[in-house]
Design an enzyme around this catalytic site. Sequence first.
Site, PDB file in Angstrom:
ATOM      1  N   SER A  19      20.204 -51.247  85.523  1.00  0.00           N
ATOM      2  CA  SER A  19      20.826 -52.570  85.447  1.00  0.00           C
ATOM      3  C   SER A  19      20.145 -53.635  86.315  1.00  0.00           C
ATOM      4  CB  SER A  19      22.292 -52.458  85.859  1.00  0.00           C
ATOM      5  OG  SER A  19      22.853 -53.743  85.907  1.00  0.00           O
ATOM      6  N   LEU A  20      20.081 -54.857  85.759  1.00  0.00           N
ATOM      7  CA  LEU A  20      19.547 -55.998  86.510  1.00  0.00           C
ATOM      8  C   LEU A  20      20.680 -56.802  87.151  1.00  0.00           C
ATOM      9  CD1 LEU A  20      16.825 -57.307  84.026  1.00  0.00           C
ATOM     10  CD2 LEU A  20      16.461 -56.043  86.149  1.00  0.00           C
ATOM     11  N   LYS A  70      34.030 -49.709  78.345  1.00  0.00           N
ATOM     12  CA  LYS A  70      34.593 -51.030  78.042  1.00  0.00           C
ATOM     13  C   LYS A  70      35.978 -50.945  77.384  1.00  0.00           C
ATOM     14  CE  LYS A  70      30.369 -53.703  77.798  1.00  0.00           C
ATOM     15  NZ  LYS A  70      29.516 -54.605  77.047  1.00  0.00           N
ATOM     16  N   ASP A 107      31.116 -61.200  77.444  1.00  0.00           N
ATOM     17  CA  ASP A 107      29.915 -60.970  76.619  1.00  0.00           C
ATOM     18  C   ASP A 107      29.778 -62.012  75.499  1.00  0.00           C
ATOM     19  OD1 ASP A 107      28.791 -58.744  77.874  1.00  0.00           O
ATOM     20  OD2 ASP A 107      29.919 -57.301  76.671  1.00  0.00           O
ATOM     21  N   ALA A 133      27.991 -52.567  64.937  1.00  0.00           N
ATOM     22  CA  ALA A 133      29.407 -52.970  64.965  1.00  0.00           C
ATOM     23  C   ALA A 133      30.091 -52.351  66.182  1.00  0.00           C
ATOM     24  CB  ALA A 133      30.109 -52.544  63.672  1.00  0.00           C
ATOM     25  N   GLY A 134      29.304 -52.110  67.246  1.00  0.00           N
ATOM     26  CA  GLY A 134      29.850 -51.546  68.480  1.00  0.00           C
ATOM     27  C   GLY A 134      30.403 -52.636  69.388  1.00  0.00           C
ATOM     28  N   GLY A 135      30.502 -52.324  70.686  1.00  0.00           N
ATOM     29  CA  GLY A 135      31.128 -53.241  71.644  1.00  0.00           C
ATOM     30  C   GLY A 135      30.504 -54.629  71.657  1.00  0.00           C
ATOM     31  N   ALA A 136      29.192 -54.700  71.735  1.00  0.00           N
ATOM     32  CA  ALA A 136      28.530 -56.004  71.840  1.00  0.00           C
ATOM     33  C   ALA A 136      28.674 -56.780  70.529  1.00  0.00           C
ATOM     34  CB  ALA A 136      27.065 -55.814  72.195  1.00  0.00           C
ATOM     35  N   ARG A 161      33.251 -48.035  61.189  1.00  0.00           N
ATOM     36  CA  ARG A 161      33.270 -49.004  62.294  1.00  0.00           C
ATOM     37  C   ARG A 161      33.032 -50.426  61.779  1.00  0.00           C
ATOM     38  NH1 ARG A 161      29.565 -46.850  66.803  1.00  0.00           N
ATOM     39  NH2 ARG A 161      31.004 -45.108  66.715  1.00  0.00           N
ATOM     40  N   TYR A 227      16.994 -57.016  76.100  1.00  0.00           N
ATOM     41  CA  TYR A 227      16.100 -57.872  76.904  1.00  0.00           C
ATOM     42  C   TYR A 227      14.984 -57.065  77.562  1.00  0.00           C
ATOM     43  CZ  TYR A 227      19.450 -56.140  80.306  1.00  0.00           C
ATOM     44  OH  TYR A 227      20.256 -55.320  81.055  1.00  0.00           O
TER      45      TYR A 227
HETATM   46  P1  NAP Z   1      27.428 -49.517  71.185  1.00  0.00           P
HETATM   47  O1  NAP Z   1      28.862 -49.818  71.456  1.00  0.00           O
HETATM   48  O2  NAP Z   1      26.920 -48.124  71.316  1.00  0.00           O
HETATM   49  O3  NAP Z   1      27.128 -50.056  69.703  1.00  0.00           O
HETATM   50  C1  NAP Z   1      25.897 -49.878  69.025  1.00  0.00           C
HETATM   51  C2  NAP Z   1      26.213 -49.718  67.545  1.00  0.00           C
HETATM   52  O4  NAP Z   1      24.986 -49.699  66.827  1.00  0.00           O
HETATM   53  C3  NAP Z   1      26.939 -48.399  67.257  1.00  0.00           C
HETATM   54  O5  NAP Z   1      28.008 -48.629  66.370  1.00  0.00           O
HETATM   55  C4  NAP Z   1      25.839 -47.556  66.628  1.00  0.00           C
HETATM   56  O6  NAP Z   1      26.330 -46.577  65.745  1.00  0.00           O
HETATM   57  C5  NAP Z   1      25.055 -48.619  65.875  1.00  0.00           C
HETATM   58  N1  NAP Z   1      23.721 -48.156  65.513  1.00  0.00           N
HETATM   59  C6  NAP Z   1      22.887 -47.367  66.229  1.00  0.00           C
HETATM   60  N2  NAP Z   1      21.753 -47.163  65.535  1.00  0.00           N
HETATM   61  C7  NAP Z   1      21.857 -47.830  64.358  1.00  0.00           C
HETATM   62  C8  NAP Z   1      21.019 -48.004  63.234  1.00  0.00           C
HETATM   63  N3  NAP Z   1      19.809 -47.431  63.149  1.00  0.00           N
HETATM   64  N4  NAP Z   1      21.459 -48.771  62.203  1.00  0.00           N
HETATM   65  C9  NAP Z   1      22.683 -49.334  62.274  1.00  0.00           C
HETATM   66  N5  NAP Z   1      23.535 -49.191  63.297  1.00  0.00           N
HETATM   67  C10 NAP Z   1      23.125 -48.447  64.343  1.00  0.00           C
HETATM   68  O7  NAP Z   1      26.489 -50.414  72.125  1.00  0.00           O
HETATM   69  P2  NAP Z   1      26.773 -51.918  72.617  1.00  0.00           P
HETATM   70  O8  NAP Z   1      27.452 -51.909  73.918  1.00  0.00           O
HETATM   71  O9  NAP Z   1      27.368 -52.669  71.482  1.00  0.00           O
HETATM   72  O10 NAP Z   1      25.274 -52.410  72.891  1.00  0.00           O
HETATM   73  C11 NAP Z   1      24.361 -52.641  71.838  1.00  0.00           C
HETATM   74  C12 NAP Z   1      23.089 -53.256  72.386  1.00  0.00           C
HETATM   75  O11 NAP Z   1      23.364 -54.542  72.937  1.00  0.00           O
HETATM   76  C13 NAP Z   1      22.447 -52.437  73.522  1.00  0.00           C
HETATM   77  O12 NAP Z   1      21.068 -52.505  73.373  1.00  0.00           O
HETATM   78  C14 NAP Z   1      22.887 -53.174  74.771  1.00  0.00           C
HETATM   79  O13 NAP Z   1      21.987 -53.015  75.842  1.00  0.00           O
HETATM   80  C15 NAP Z   1      22.861 -54.606  74.254  1.00  0.00           C
HETATM   81  N6  NAP Z   1      23.749 -55.502  75.044  1.00  0.00           N
HETATM   82  C16 NAP Z   1      23.159 -56.573  75.620  1.00  0.00           C
HETATM   83  C17 NAP Z   1      23.941 -57.448  76.351  1.00  0.00           C
HETATM   84  C18 NAP Z   1      23.297 -58.642  76.987  1.00  0.00           C
HETATM   85  O14 NAP Z   1      23.937 -59.252  77.849  1.00  0.00           O
HETATM   86  N7  NAP Z   1      22.110 -58.992  76.603  1.00  0.00           N
HETATM   87  C19 NAP Z   1      25.329 -57.223  76.494  1.00  0.00           C
HETATM   88  C20 NAP Z   1      25.893 -56.104  75.871  1.00  0.00           C
HETATM   89  C21 NAP Z   1      25.075 -55.245  75.138  1.00  0.00           C
HETATM   90  P3  NAP Z   1      26.442 -45.049  66.298  1.00  0.00           P
HETATM   91  O15 NAP Z   1      27.418 -45.083  67.448  1.00  0.00           O
HETATM   92  O16 NAP Z   1      26.919 -44.313  65.104  1.00  0.00           O
HETATM   93  O17 NAP Z   1      25.057 -44.692  66.769  1.00  0.00           O
END
Ligand code: NAP
Length: 288
Positions: A19-20, A70, A107, A133-136, A161, A227
């Site tokens: 983490s940064l 989260k 976020d 369609a996850g948390g972000a 999801r 990033y």
């Molecule tokens: P997450 O809750 O794990 O959600 C990721 C989603 O993407 C999951 O539903 C996952 O499905 C799906 N996925 C994975 N591989 C895929 C593919 N090949 N095709 C389609 N869908 C796919 O993670 P998150 O917290 O949302 O974070 C997602 C990204 O955003 C990460 O890289 C994180 O570092 C980044 N992020 C950045 C910030 C920022 O401030 N810049 C803030 C939050 C998050 P499965 O679970 O089935 O694999």
Amino acid sequence: MTPQEKKIYGLIGLPVRHSLSPAMHNAAFAHLKIDAEYRLFELRPEELEDFLSSLSQNRIFGLNVTVPYKEAVLGHLQWLAPEAESIGAVNTIVVKDKDHLEGWNTDGIGFHRHLTDDLRYDPAGKRAAILGAGGAAKAVADQLARRKAKSITLYDADKERSSKLTDKLNREFPECKAHAAGSINGLGLKGQDLLINATPIGMKEADPCLIEKGMLHSGLLVYDLIYNPAETKLLALAKEAGARTANGLGMLLYQGALSFEHWTDKAAPIAIMKEALEEGVKKICSQK
Ligand code: NAP
């Protein structure tokens, strides 16, 4: 204040080593001469409950929350901000007192602030496609719908999801048409204005690029929430196709700035935090 009275803030998640956030928040505390320190707390799931119930006695006044907690923290909070309630996830906890924890989600608002303040991009009336369609993705989609995007098309490897998220968006924001695509082709990028990668695909060097060049066009803004690396394969391809691009550093900055403001009631020193983040990214790149 004696060193023992220093206020502690930090990030909980698993893993959090990369983490940064400490660099960004500690630079802000130093700049504003606030006697506080931001630390990383890598917790196993079985440690979460005890950790959250002993925040005050450990002088912890606020937390950021990342994957996989989260949603798990929701049941431990006494108050939820409306956007956190709507998204169903919290990335910021404010410790009001021993028995009162507030949950916020910065976020989505952080993403929107980067989009509008820095990129001068108004999502109103725009057609957006989101990978993931996850948390972000939930936080970003919520903001786009609130800010009157015309439509949101989502693709996630987990179909249930993405359907759940689009059903919720259609219920809460009927003017914004949300649709779950069955494949990446189904995102119909030729007819979209904005493409957002909200999957972790692109973080590792060996990761594939989910999009083919022929799907992109110069009218798109391609926003990758990743990033590190600063330029994912997706962003490189988007540039080749003449599209505008942005990585997730701006979202990280503004979500952090908003968390900082919730904790301290002071305006976040954005330029200082941005500089600390950029230094952090440079350091990571030089270690590769
Ligand atoms: P997450 O809750 O794990 O959600 C990721 C989603 O993407 C999951 O539903 C996952 O499905 C799906 N996925 C994975 N591989 C895929 C593919 N090949 N095709 C389609 N869908 C796919 O993670 P998150 O917290 O949302 O974070 C997602 C990204 O955003 C990460 O890289 C994180 O570092 C980044 N992020 C950045 C910030 C920022 O401030 N810049 C803030 C939050 C998050 P499965 O679970 O089935 O694999």
